[in-house]
Design a protein around this motif. Structure first.
Motif, PDB file in Angstrom:
ATOM      1  N   ASP A  44       0.898  -1.380  -0.106  1.00 19.06           N
ATOM      2  CA  ASP A  44      -0.130   0.263   0.024  1.00 19.06           C
ATOM      3  C   ASP A  44       0.713   1.188  -0.506  1.00 19.06           C
ATOM      4  N   ARG A  48       1.676   4.113  -2.655  1.00 16.99           N
ATOM      5  CA  ARG A  48       1.721   6.010  -3.139  1.00 16.99           C
ATOM      6  C   ARG A  48       3.090   6.401  -2.958  1.00 16.99           C
ATOM      7  N   ASP A 101      -1.726  15.880  -5.390  1.00 20.09           N
ATOM      8  CA  ASP A 101      -2.983  15.184  -4.366  1.00 20.09           C
ATOM      9  C   ASP A 101      -3.631  16.174  -3.390  1.00 20.09           C
ATOM     10  N   LEU A 155      -9.441   8.034  -5.981  1.00 23.86           N
ATOM     11  CA  LEU A 155      -8.893   7.554  -5.726  1.00 23.86           C
ATOM     12  C   LEU A 155      -8.622   6.094  -6.322  1.00 23.86           C
ATOM     13  N   LYS A 158      -4.986   7.436  -7.644  1.00 23.64           N
ATOM     14  CA  LYS A 158      -4.479   6.713  -6.360  1.00 23.64           C
ATOM     15  C   LYS A 158      -4.157   6.176  -6.386  1.00 23.64           C
ATOM     16  N   ARG A 159      -4.839   5.247  -6.316  1.00 24.59           N
ATOM     17  CA  ARG A 159      -4.338   3.651  -6.365  1.00 24.59           C
ATOM     18  C   ARG A 159      -3.423   2.721  -7.616  1.00 24.59           C
ATOM     19  N   TYR A 211     -10.967   2.025  -3.175  1.00 21.88           N
ATOM     20  CA  TYR A 211      -9.613   2.479  -2.218  1.00 21.88           C
ATOM     21  C   TYR A 211      -8.979   1.423  -1.581  1.00 21.88           C
ATOM     22  N   PHE A 228     -11.103   3.723   6.710  1.00 21.45           N
ATOM     23  CA  PHE A 228     -11.735   4.817   5.934  1.00 21.45           C
ATOM     24  C   PHE A 228     -12.203   5.891   5.574  1.00 21.45           C
ATOM     25  N   TRP A 283      -9.559  13.144   0.927  1.00 23.09           N
ATOM     26  CA  TRP A 283      -7.564  13.409   0.434  1.00 23.09           C
ATOM     27  C   TRP A 283      -7.087  13.928   1.624  1.00 23.09           C
ATOM     28  N   GLU A 286      -6.481  10.410   3.692  1.00 24.29           N
ATOM     29  CA  GLU A 286      -5.251  10.481   2.932  1.00 24.29           C
ATOM     30  C   GLU A 286      -4.078  10.245   3.672  1.00 24.29           C
ATOM     31  N   THR A 287      -4.376  11.593   3.913  1.00 25.29           N
ATOM     32  CA  THR A 287      -2.955  12.758   3.583  1.00 25.29           C
ATOM     33  C   THR A 287      -2.452  12.955   5.104  1.00 25.29           C
ATOM     34  N   GLN A 289      -3.749   9.925   7.736  1.00 23.75           N
ATOM     35  CA  GLN A 289      -4.052   9.498   8.274  1.00 23.75           C
ATOM     36  C   GLN A 289      -4.124   8.977   9.643  1.00 23.75           C
TER      37      GLN A 289
END
Length: 460
Positions: A44, A48, A101, A155, A158-159, A211, A228, A283, A286-287, A289
């Protein structure tokens, strides 16, 4: 990943394993399970944008119950690499990625807001004329579709999902749009309202697929999505409260100079801002977390005992409410909401724990809460069955009955596995797997309600 990089990473994981096994405080089977968790986290983190060293070191720092050993390993064997994380060559790309991002999230959020604004215009809500009931019902059923595709797209980006997964998610969203928009619903009939309520559940299931990066079979990735979801709700509520305060101050300032900001606020700020905030909240999760993960157990420990008190009081009230046929429908709906809250509390607590944690006193308190919820659920199911026997099936009753059966099975499994963990002094791994395996069933049930119920109940 290059061959040399892969070999270096495997060597670090092997060294970490040897270190844990040498301490003789964790069994070999537990170390195997920890290694699976570590590899999931590394994969994961690499998605990122982190390199192998960064992903490995941050991964072992997040190993939960093994933090003492993993953190000690990191301090004793990886000081040089931790220092590299703090110097400019490593931080500059991360900063650039963070700004990128943020820019993408804001741009996609603005696009979602404009899409919702366009929908309001097309359905007749942007004019002075009162929209028709049909238009209002159609907007109610399709609200999710003006945000979910943008969140799924963000997402997926992002992924770094493959085009095959993106096409599959697009097809799922298109099918959902067809199910809620095309059939001849009665504008505010039971099936129309049920489609409006369950459509977002289906859409959130598609968000979960995006996600997880397509790794929907991974228990760890599904639990990450649970985290999440909870963190997203926290951020969105905080943003909504802050936005409400800001709008109140704006109205006060403009009122002092004799200007009414209502047209701009109602016509643009709210229609664009409310959907756009969904992307910004995603966002932020994600930033930031790690910050919100520290809030999760605190919130759970506050609301679980309060929920237990409320459930005991509710049991006392229901037991004196007369026959089951006289139980108000509104009380049954309230019980549904409480049961959903209990499931969310259980999920939130489990998501903040490591799978190797053994149950403690708070798990006993949560077990009592779930048992009280099961008692409430038993009364509610009896009331529903009595109503159905007396008055027959309807779309609302059938949907509520299905949801209650799901909640009953979900909570009963939690009770059974928690009791076994207490008795055998085992960790929470089986409970985690039970929850992560069960959560997707809610999206499946939502799809059944949206796809089958309208025709089954003649779009009433």
């Amino acid at each position: 990943m290059s061959g040399a990089a892969s070999e270096a990473l495997e060597a670090r994981i092997a060294d970490w394993r040897r270190y844990l096994l040498a301490r003789r405080t964790i069994s070999a089977r537990d170390v195997d399970e920890l290694e699976d968790h570590l590899r999931e986290r590394i994969a994961d983190l690499r998605q990122r944008g982190l390199d192998d060293d960064e992903a490995f070191l941050i991964g072992i720092r997040r190993m939960g119950d093994a933090d003492a050993l993993s953190g000690e390993y990191a301090r004793e064997h990886s000081d040089r690499l931790w220092k590299q994380l703090l110097v400019a060559p490593a931080s500059e790309p991360a900063a650039a990625s963070g700004w990128r991002d943020a820019a993408v999230a804001i741009a996609v959020g603005a696009a979602a807001g404009l899409a919702f604004k366009l929908a309001l215009t097309l359905f007749g809500f942007a004019s002075d004329d009162v929209p028709s009931e049909g238009a209002a019902g159609a907007l109610m059923r399709t609200l999710t579709l003006y945000v979910a595709p943008f969140l799924v797209g963000y997402l997926s980006w992002k992924r770094r999902l493959s085009w095959a997964w993106i096409a599959g998610l697009g097809a799922g969203l298109a099918l959902l749009a067809a199910l809620v928009a095309i059939p001849p619903f009665s504008p505010f009939g039971q099936t129309s309202v049920l489609a409006a309520l369950h459509g977002p559940v289906v859409a959130w299931g598609l968000v979960g697929v995006a996600y997880t990066g397509g790794r929907v079979r991974s228990s760890d990735r599904r639990m990450d999505f649970v985290r999440f979801t909870g963190e997203f709700v926290v951020y969105y509520v905080l943003m909504a409260l802050g936005g409400g305060v800001l709008l109140g101050l704006t109205y006060a300032v403009f009122a002092m100079v004799g200007v009414d900001p209502s047209p701009v606020v109602i016509d643009w700020i709210l229609p664009v801002g409310i959907p756009g905030a969904v992307l910004v909240a995603a966002w932020l999760v994600e930033t930031k977390q790690a910050v919100v993960e520290n809030i999760a157990p605190v919130l759970t420990r506050i609301f679980t005992p309060l929920t237990l008190i409320m459930l005991v009081a509710l049991l006392a009230v229901v037991s004196t409410a007369g026959t089951l046929l006289t139980v108000d429908r509104e009380l049954l709906i309230l019980m549904d909401a409480i049961l959903v809250l209990v499931v969310c509390l259980a999920l939130y607590e489990i998501s903040a724990r490591d799978a190797l944690d053994r149950p403690g006193w708070f798990d006993g308190l949560q077990l009592a809460t779930v048992l009280a919820a099961l008692a409430v659920d038993a009364i509610m199911l009896a009331a529903m069955l009595a109503r159905i026997a007396e008055f027959g099936f309807s779309a609302n009753k059938t949907a509520a009955l299905g949801l209650n059966l799901l909640l009953l099975a979900h909570l009963a499994g939690h009770v059974w596995l928690t009791a076994r963990a207490f008795r055998a002094r085992r960790g929470l791994a089986r409970i985690v797997r039970w929850h992560t395996a069960f959560v997707p069933l809610y999206a499946v049930w939502g799809l059944v309600v949206v796809a089958v119920f309208p025709a089954l109940f003649a779009f009433a």
